[in-house]
Design an enzyme around this catalytic site. Structure first.
Site, PDB file in Angstrom:
ATOM      1  N   GLU A  11       7.199 -40.838  32.661  1.00 20.11           N
ATOM      2  CA  GLU A  11       7.208 -39.989  31.466  1.00 20.11           C
ATOM      3  C   GLU A  11       7.781 -38.606  31.767  1.00 20.11           C
ATOM      4  O   GLU A  11       8.502 -38.041  30.955  1.00 20.11           O
ATOM      5  CB  GLU A  11       5.789 -39.869  30.888  1.00 20.11           C
ATOM      6  CG  GLU A  11       5.267 -41.161  30.274  1.00 20.11           C
ATOM      7  CD  GLU A  11       6.125 -41.646  29.107  1.00 20.11           C
ATOM      8  OE1 GLU A  11       6.843 -40.832  28.499  1.00 20.11           O
ATOM      9  OE2 GLU A  11       6.086 -42.852  28.813  1.00 20.11           O
ATOM     10  N   TYR A  60       3.488 -34.156  24.342  1.00 22.08           N
ATOM     11  CA  TYR A  60       4.075 -35.504  24.362  1.00 22.08           C
ATOM     12  C   TYR A  60       3.611 -36.283  25.597  1.00 22.08           C
ATOM     13  O   TYR A  60       3.118 -37.420  25.495  1.00 22.08           O
ATOM     14  CB  TYR A  60       5.619 -35.457  24.335  1.00 22.08           C
ATOM     15  CG  TYR A  60       6.152 -36.801  24.730  1.00 22.08           C
ATOM     16  CD1 TYR A  60       6.129 -37.863  23.819  1.00 22.08           C
ATOM     17  CD2 TYR A  60       6.551 -37.067  26.046  1.00 22.08           C
ATOM     18  CE1 TYR A  60       6.519 -39.137  24.197  1.00 22.08           C
ATOM     19  CE2 TYR A  60       6.938 -38.342  26.429  1.00 22.08           C
ATOM     20  CZ  TYR A  60       6.923 -39.366  25.507  1.00 22.08           C
ATOM     21  OH  TYR A  60       7.276 -40.627  25.888  1.00 22.08           O
ATOM     22  N   ASP A  87       7.978 -37.778  19.865  1.00 19.92           N
ATOM     23  CA  ASP A  87       9.174 -37.348  20.589  1.00 19.92           C
ATOM     24  C   ASP A  87      10.345 -37.387  19.608  1.00 19.92           C
ATOM     25  O   ASP A  87      10.159 -37.621  18.410  1.00 19.92           O
ATOM     26  CB  ASP A  87       9.423 -38.222  21.827  1.00 19.92           C
ATOM     27  CG  ASP A  87       9.974 -39.598  21.469  1.00 19.92           C
ATOM     28  OD1 ASP A  87       9.844 -40.026  20.288  1.00 19.92           O
ATOM     29  OD2 ASP A  87      10.563 -40.250  22.349  1.00 19.92           O
TER      30      ASP A  87
END
Ligand code: SF4
Length: 349
Positions: A36, A124, A142
């Site tokens: 991520e 996020y 996102d």
């Protein structure tokens, strides 16, 4: 909001059509967090290479915490946005601290709020890791999800809070990690910025923007600044470049490189004009004149392979080395060809 039937249709589509990505085959929170962080500003194809490299170099949060930050920057070399690597290192050092000292006893926390408290982790990433690695019912937002939402609701410029409210209301509570990934996958592969594939979209029946998807959302205007600089490349007697480690704050922080001066600078006959490097950053278009010293000036040059450098510095150093070799060969034609040389655009974000 997406309805229960939309949710089921999207999850079915995701189960069948999701891309085969290695971080989807693991339940290791650290490996998922690495993916991520890497994918925040890196495309999937490049992210794959760097994820593999980072997982091999630092298979656990403890292994990164024990390593010097320079080793993390070296593994990250070429991935761009180097502040992410420095913050990742700070995150690992925080996680391995005992709880009594504000850490997490070596285990990544599972809650959104605790993840959000870690260095380099924004809303996020906290939501993605909490939902994907720990099954927490938290909705991600996102750019892909914002685009899907804008089209589903036919809004040209939805406010961030409206996107979050839509994502929260659409979340599939039993499979939150898969749900977040399914929405992002839809945005990345079907509901794309251009050439939208509405005919393949599992949530097309509820989409208000389907007849004119390119109208939503309106593109954000990006300002690209043009920057002209001069790189001064000196060498030691062994031909090794003199490099300096940059301060951790700022562009290419913590990486090594030659001296850069603003504007076009003249340095007299002791320096050869090696050529020009053009380089694109996300918000900067850089033109770098490269001057290379014709005589060694010191004995403390740096082995390039031993330190982390940016892609821009790699191009500058390669051009300087070739120009220096050409000048030393006494081949006047070759030297002139280097003086005229321009190195083309290279992307580094
Ligand atoms: S129907 Fe088209 S515009 Fe609407 S969400 Fe699906 S792909 Fe996007």
């Amino acid at each position: 909001m997406l309805s229960a039937s939309d949710q089921q249709a999207l999850l079915n589509w995701y189960d069948e059509h999701q891309r085969d990505l290695p971080w989807r085959a693991t339940d290791d929170p650290w490996a998922i967090l690495l993916s991520e962080v890497l994918l925040q500003q890196t495309q999937v194809a490049r992210g794959l290479v760097y994820w593999q490299r980072m997982v091999e170099a630092f298979p656990t949060v403890a292994s990164m915490a024990q390593a010097p930050v320079d080793a993390v920057l070296k593994a990250w070399e070429g991935a761009g946005y180097y502040s992410r690597a420095r913050r990742l290192h700070a995150l690992s050092q925080r996680v391995v601290l005992p709880a009594i000292e504000g850490g997490f006893d070596g285990r990544l926390p599972s809650s959104y709020d605790a993840l959000l408290s870690l260095p380099g982790i924004g809303p996020y990433t906290a939501a993605a890791v909490a939902s994907i690695a720990f099954g927490q019912p938290v909705a991600c937002v996102d750019g892909n999800i914002r685009r899907v939402m804008a089209r589903q609701t036919a809004q040209p410029a939805p406010a961030p809070t409206d996107v979050q409210t839509w994502a929260d209301g659409s979340l599939h509570a039993e499979r939150p990690g898969d749900w977040n990934q399914a929405l992002m996958e839809l945005g990345a592969t079907v509901c794309t910025p251009k050439r939208v594939r509405c005919e393949q979209c599992p949530v097309a029946p509820s989409c208000a923007g389907r007849s004119t998807p390119e109208r939503y959302p309106l593109p954000k205007r990006q300002r690209i600044k043009s920057v002209v600089m001069t790189a001064i490349v000196d060498h030691d007697v062994q031909g090794r470049p003199l490099l300096h480690q940059r301060p951790s704050a700022g562009l290419f922080g913590g990486l090594w490189g030659p001296e850069y001066l603003e504007g076009r600078v003249q340095r007299g006959e002791k320096y050869l004009h090696a050529g020009v490097v053009k380089h694109q950053l996300s918000h900067r278009s850089m033109t770098v004149d490269v001057l290379v010293g014709v005589s060694p000036v010191a004995s403390d040059g740096v082995e390039r392979a031993a330190v982390a450098t940016s892609t821009l510095d790699e191009k500058v150093l390669a051009l300087a080395t070739r120009a220096l070799e050409a000048s030393m060969s006494n081949d006047e034609d070759k030297r002139r060809s280097y003086e005229k040389k321009e190195v083309g655009d290279g992307a580094e974000v």
